[in-house]
Write a protein that holds these residues in place. Structure first.
Motif, mmCIF file in Angstrom:
data_model
loop_
_atom_site.group_PDB
_atom_site.id
_atom_site.type_symbol
_atom_site.label_atom_id
_atom_site.label_comp_id
_atom_site.label_asym_id
_atom_site.label_seq_id
_atom_site.Cartn_x
_atom_site.Cartn_y
_atom_site.Cartn_z
ATOM 1 N N GLU A 51 1.818 -14.353 8.380
ATOM 2 C CA GLU A 51 1.024 -13.258 7.803
ATOM 3 C C GLU A 51 0.435 -12.421 8.936
ATOM 4 O O GLU A 51 -0.056 -12.966 9.938
ATOM 5 C CB GLU A 51 -0.103 -13.801 6.925
ATOM 6 C CG GLU A 51 -0.914 -12.720 6.230
ATOM 7 C CD GLU A 51 -1.939 -13.283 5.268
ATOM 8 O OE1 GLU A 51 -3.048 -12.714 5.167
ATOM 9 O OE2 GLU A 51 -1.640 -14.315 4.613
ATOM 10 N N TYR A 52 0.485 -11.104 8.780
ATOM 11 C CA TYR A 52 0.074 -10.182 9.829
ATOM 12 C C TYR A 52 -1.200 -9.446 9.459
ATOM 13 O O TYR A 52 -1.482 -9.191 8.277
ATOM 14 C CB TYR A 52 1.180 -9.145 10.087
ATOM 15 C CG TYR A 52 2.491 -9.755 10.508
ATOM 16 C CD1 TYR A 52 2.713 -10.138 11.825
ATOM 17 C CD2 TYR A 52 3.510 -9.971 9.579
ATOM 18 C CE1 TYR A 52 3.923 -10.699 12.212
ATOM 19 C CE2 TYR A 52 4.716 -10.534 9.955
ATOM 20 C CZ TYR A 52 4.911 -10.901 11.271
ATOM 21 O OH TYR A 52 6.100 -11.471 11.651
ATOM 22 N N ASP A 53 -1.966 -9.106 10.473
ATOM 23 C CA ASP A 53 -3.117 -8.228 10.306
ATOM 24 C C ASP A 53 -2.599 -6.887 9.781
ATOM 25 O O ASP A 53 -1.775 -6.243 10.435
ATOM 26 C CB ASP A 53 -3.803 -8.042 11.663
ATOM 27 C CG ASP A 53 -5.040 -7.158 11.591
ATOM 28 O OD1 ASP A 53 -5.202 -6.407 10.608
ATOM 29 O OD2 ASP A 53 -5.837 -7.195 12.543
ATOM 30 N N PRO A 54 -3.068 -6.436 8.613
ATOM 31 C CA PRO A 54 -2.510 -5.194 8.054
ATOM 32 C C PRO A 54 -2.721 -3.976 8.933
ATOM 33 O O PRO A 54 -1.981 -3.005 8.838
ATOM 34 C CB PRO A 54 -3.238 -5.061 6.708
ATOM 35 C CG PRO A 54 -4.454 -5.925 6.826
ATOM 36 C CD PRO A 54 -4.076 -7.046 7.729
ATOM 37 N N SER A 57 0.250 -4.621 11.822
ATOM 38 C CA SER A 57 1.519 -5.250 11.462
ATOM 39 C C SER A 57 2.708 -4.405 11.901
ATOM 40 O O SER A 57 2.589 -3.199 12.141
ATOM 41 C CB SER A 57 1.580 -5.466 9.945
ATOM 42 O OG SER A 57 1.674 -4.217 9.281
ATOM 43 N N PRO A 65 4.372 -0.996 6.048
ATOM 44 C CA PRO A 65 3.786 -2.144 6.745
ATOM 45 C C PRO A 65 4.336 -3.466 6.213
ATOM 46 O O PRO A 65 4.510 -3.643 5.008
ATOM 47 C CB PRO A 65 2.282 -2.012 6.442
ATOM 48 C CG PRO A 65 2.080 -0.572 6.103
ATOM 49 C CD PRO A 65 3.344 -0.139 5.420
ATOM 50 N N ARG A 67 3.529 -7.137 5.659
ATOM 51 C CA ARG A 67 2.350 -8.004 5.591
ATOM 52 C C ARG A 67 2.694 -9.480 5.801
ATOM 53 O O ARG A 67 1.932 -10.218 6.413
ATOM 54 C CB ARG A 67 1.658 -7.839 4.234
ATOM 55 C CG ARG A 67 1.226 -6.417 3.912
ATOM 56 C CD ARG A 67 0.373 -6.400 2.659
ATOM 57 N NE ARG A 67 1.017 -7.051 1.530
ATOM 58 C CZ ARG A 67 1.845 -6.458 0.677
ATOM 59 N NH1 ARG A 67 2.172 -5.194 0.857
ATOM 60 N NH2 ARG A 67 2.372 -7.126 -0.343
ATOM 61 N N ARG A 68 3.813 -9.909 5.239
ATOM 62 C CA ARG A 68 4.207 -11.319 5.336
ATOM 63 C C ARG A 68 5.714 -11.419 5.529
ATOM 64 O O ARG A 68 6.479 -10.562 5.067
ATOM 65 C CB ARG A 68 3.825 -12.100 4.062
ATOM 66 C CG ARG A 68 2.350 -12.415 3.945
ATOM 67 C CD ARG A 68 2.057 -12.972 2.559
ATOM 68 N NE ARG A 68 2.601 -14.310 2.370
ATOM 69 C CZ ARG A 68 1.869 -15.424 2.414
ATOM 70 N NH1 ARG A 68 0.586 -15.365 2.670
ATOM 71 N NH2 ARG A 68 2.427 -16.599 2.211
ATOM 72 N N GLY A 117 6.424 -4.780 1.474
ATOM 73 C CA GLY A 117 5.386 -5.493 2.208
ATOM 74 C C GLY A 117 5.691 -6.929 2.542
ATOM 75 O O GLY A 117 4.994 -7.545 3.350
#
Length: 513
Positions: A51-54, A57, A65, A67-68, A117
Motif C-alpha cells: 500500500e502506497y502513500d496516496p 504513489s 494514482p 494505491r495498492r 487504483g
C-alpha cells in the motif's frame, strides 16, 4: 519427492525475498510504501500486497494514482512459458476448479470495482510466450495490460478478439466488465535468480539498517522469519509495527544511513519501482510507447534538457551522487556527458547485472585478470568521412551494425569494432572500476582510429551495461560530436537500429555544476 520439496522451498524463498524487498522500505522515511501484507488478501493474489502513500504513489499505465498492488508469486525450477489460455486453466495455479482469471475477477470486484487504483499482478520466472497474442498486449514499462491493444479490433475474428472471447466466455462477462477487469491486471517476469535477489536485499538492508547476512553463510534467516510471523498471525506491517518486530527478533543492524539516490527511468523494472527507494526520480516514460520514443525529435528537444536540468540540480546539492538508471543506453551516455570527468563529482551507479551492484570508478582495485578491450577497424569506403563504433560488451552487435550502416548510413567509411578479450557476455564487465577502465580504453581506441584524418561525425552503437555507457559518456568531449542509436531488442518493429540523440547539444551558458 526430493524434487517436489525443492520446488516448494524455492517457491517459499522467492515469496519471502520479494516480501523483504518491499517491507524493508518501511524503514526508509523517503519511501512511499506505508503498509505491506503477507499471505492475506484476495485469494490467489494474497502472497504479498503493498500500500502506497496516496500523496507519493506511483501511477498506473494511464496516469491514475496506484494505491495498492497485490502480487501473486509463482516460482518454477525449470524455465517455460505461458499465455492467455493458461489464465483460464485452474491447473496453471495447481487448483481444481477456479482459474487465476476467475480469482482476479473476485479480487477486482472486492478491491477495485471501478478498475482504478489497485493492481493485481502475476510475478513469475516463466516468460510470456513470444508467439502468444497476450504478450503483444502487455506494456513493457509497467507489465499492465494495454487496453487499446486488447480492444484493437471490433470483432472476435482477430488475435485480440480471440483473447477477449475466451476470457468473456470463461468469466461470463460483457465487454465493458472485461475492460474494467483487464485494466487492473499486470504480469511481471522475475529475471533475477534467488541468489541475485539475496544480493539485491543485501544492498537494500545496508541502506535501511537491517542486519546483513554475510554472503558466505548458507543460511539466510530472512527466508524463514516471515513464515514464523505468519504462524503468529502477524500478516500486516506498517511504519510503526515493522521496526518494532524487527527489533524484537534481532534483525536491526548498523545501517549506513539512507543515501540520496537519484533515479532516471524510461522504462519500469518488473519488481523494483524507482519511486519506492529514490530521493527524486526523473520519469521519462510518458515520452515512450513501450521502448519506442513517440517522437524522435524529443531526444534532443525534451529528454536531454530535462535530464540535464535534473542531474545539474542534484549535483549542486552534493559532491557525491548515486544514480539509478532504468533507462535507454542513449540516456545513460547522455547522463555521463552531463556529469562528465570535469564536473568534479564522484558518481556511483546502481548497476543491474545478475544482481544489483553499486559501481564506481574506484570500487575495486585493478585486476590483471579482467578482460581487456580489443579493437578491429573495418574499412568500408575511404571516400566516406564518418566513423562508426560498435561496442559489443554484452553481446556481439557488429553484424547488425554493419547491415544497418549498409542500408541506412551511406556516410560511414570506417567501422571500429570493440569487444572484450574474453568475448561478449553478461559477465564481461566485472565492476565499476573495470567499466571505467574499459571506457578509457575505448576512448583511446576511438582517437587512434580517427588518426589525423578528419572525421565528420562519430556514430555510436553500444551493447553494454549502463555503467560502462555512463563512463563512456563522461568522455564525450574527447570523442567529439557523437550520434547515438537504439536497437529494437523487443522485436516489436524491425529489429534494427534507429537514430536517437546527437551530442553535444548547444545549451545556455551560466548553468555549471
Amino acid at each position: 519427492m526430493t524434487q517436489a520439496v525443492t520446488v516448494r522451498r524455492d517457491g517459499d524463498t522467492f515469496q519471502a525475498r520479494l516480501f523483504w524487498w518491499h517491507a524493508a522500505r518501511l524503514l526508509d522515511p523517503g519511501s512511499p510504501i506505508i503498509r505491506v501484507g503477507f499471505e492475506n488478501g484476495p485469494k490467489s493474489f494474497d502472497d504479498i500486497w503493498v500500500e502506497y502513500d496516496p500523496k507519493r504513489s506511483a501511477q498506473d499505465q494511464y496516469g491514475a494514482p496506484l494505491r495498492r498492488e497485490h502480487v501473486q508469486c509463482k516460482w518454477h525450477v525449470s524455465p517455460d512459458t505461458y499465455g492467455y489460455s493458461h489464465l483460464i486453466d485452474p491447473e496453471f495455479i495447481n487448483a481444481n476448479t477456479r482459474s487465476l482469471l476467475q480469482r482476479a475477477r473476485d479480487a477486482q470486484l472486492a478491491y477495485a470495482p471501478d478498475g482504478i487504483g489497485v493492481r493485481f499482478k502475476l510475478l513469475t520466472n516463466w516468460r510470456l510466450d513470444r508467439a502468444d497474442p497476450l504478450r503483444q498486449m502487455i506494456g513493457t514499462r509497467s507489465g499492465a495490460i494495454r487496453l487499446e491493444r486488447l480492444y484493437g479490433s471490433a470483432t472476435d475474428n482477430s488475435k485480440a478478439g480471440a483473447v477477449r472471447k475466451a476470457w468473456r466466455d470463461h468469466l461470463g462477462l460483457d465487454e465493458e466488465e472485461l475492460r474494467v477487469l483487464a485494466r487492473t491486471l499486470a504480469f511481471g517476469e522475475a529475471t533475477d535468480t534467488l541468489d541475485g535477489l539475496r544480493d539485491n536485499l543485501d544492498v537494500l538492508f545496508a541502506y535501511v539498517g537491517l542486519r546483513r547476512i554475510p554472503r558466505n553463510e548458507s543460511a539466510f534467516p530472512y527466508d524463514d522469519v516471515v513464515f514464523q510471523w505468519m504462524a503468529q498471525d502477524r500478516l500486516e506491517f506498517d511504519r510503526k509495527s515493522f521496526p518494532a518486530i524487527c527489533d524484537r527478533d534481532g534483525l536491526l543492524g548498523q545501517g549506513e544511513g539512507r543515501r540520496h539516490v537519484y533515479g532516471v527511468k524510461s522504462f519500469e523494472h518488473p519488481i523494483d519501482r524507482l519511486e519506492e527507494r529514490c530521493h527524486q526520480v526523473l520519469d521519462l516514460i510518458p515520452a515512450f510507447d513501450e521502448r519506442y520514443i513517440r517522437s524522435e525529435a524529443d531526444w534532443g528537444d525534451a529528454l536531454y534538457p530535462a535530464l540535464r536540468a535534473f542531474l545539474l540540480s542534484a549535483a549542486r546539492d552534493q559532491s557525491k551522487l548515486r544514480l539509478a538508471l532504468d533507462a535507454h543506453a542513449t540516456l545513460a551516455f547522455a547522463a555521463g556527458s552531463v556529469l562528465n570527468i570535469k564536473s568534479g563529482r564522484h558518481v556511483e551507479l546502481e548497476q543491474r547485472t545478475t544482481g544489483e551492484r553499486i559501481w564506481a570508478a574506484d570500487d575495486f582495485p585493478p585486476d590483471v585478470n579482467w578482460a581487456s578491450l580489443e579493437a578491429e577497424v573495418v574499412e568500408l569506403d575511404p571516400q566516406r568521412p564518418d566513423l562508426a563504433i560498435a561496442v559489443s560488451l554484452t553481446h556481439d552487435i557488429a553484424p547488425d551494425v554493419r547491415r544497418y550502416l549498409s542500408a541506412t548510413v551511406p556516410t560511414v567509411g570506417r567501422l571500429l569494432m570493440l569487444t572484450p578479450s574474453t568475448g561478449p557476455g553478461a559477465q564481461s564487465v566485472a565492476c565499476g572500476r573495470h567499466a571505467f577502465e574499459l571506457a578509457e580504453a575505448a576512448t583511446r581506441m576511438v582517437r587512434e582510429a580517427r588518426g589525423s584524418s578528419p572525421v565528420a561525425a562519430v556514430h555510436l552503437f553500444v551493447a553494454a551495461p549502463n555503467g560502462f555507457t555512463f563512463f563512456l559518456g563522461q568522455r564525450q568531449p574527447v570523442l567529439g560530436p557523437v550520434r547515438l542509436y537504439e536497437f529494437d531488442f523487443e522485436g516489436g518493429r524491425d529489429r534494427s537500429y534507429t537514430p536517437s540523440l546527437t551530442l553535444p547539444i548547444s545549451t545556455r551558458t551560466g548553468d555549471p555544476v
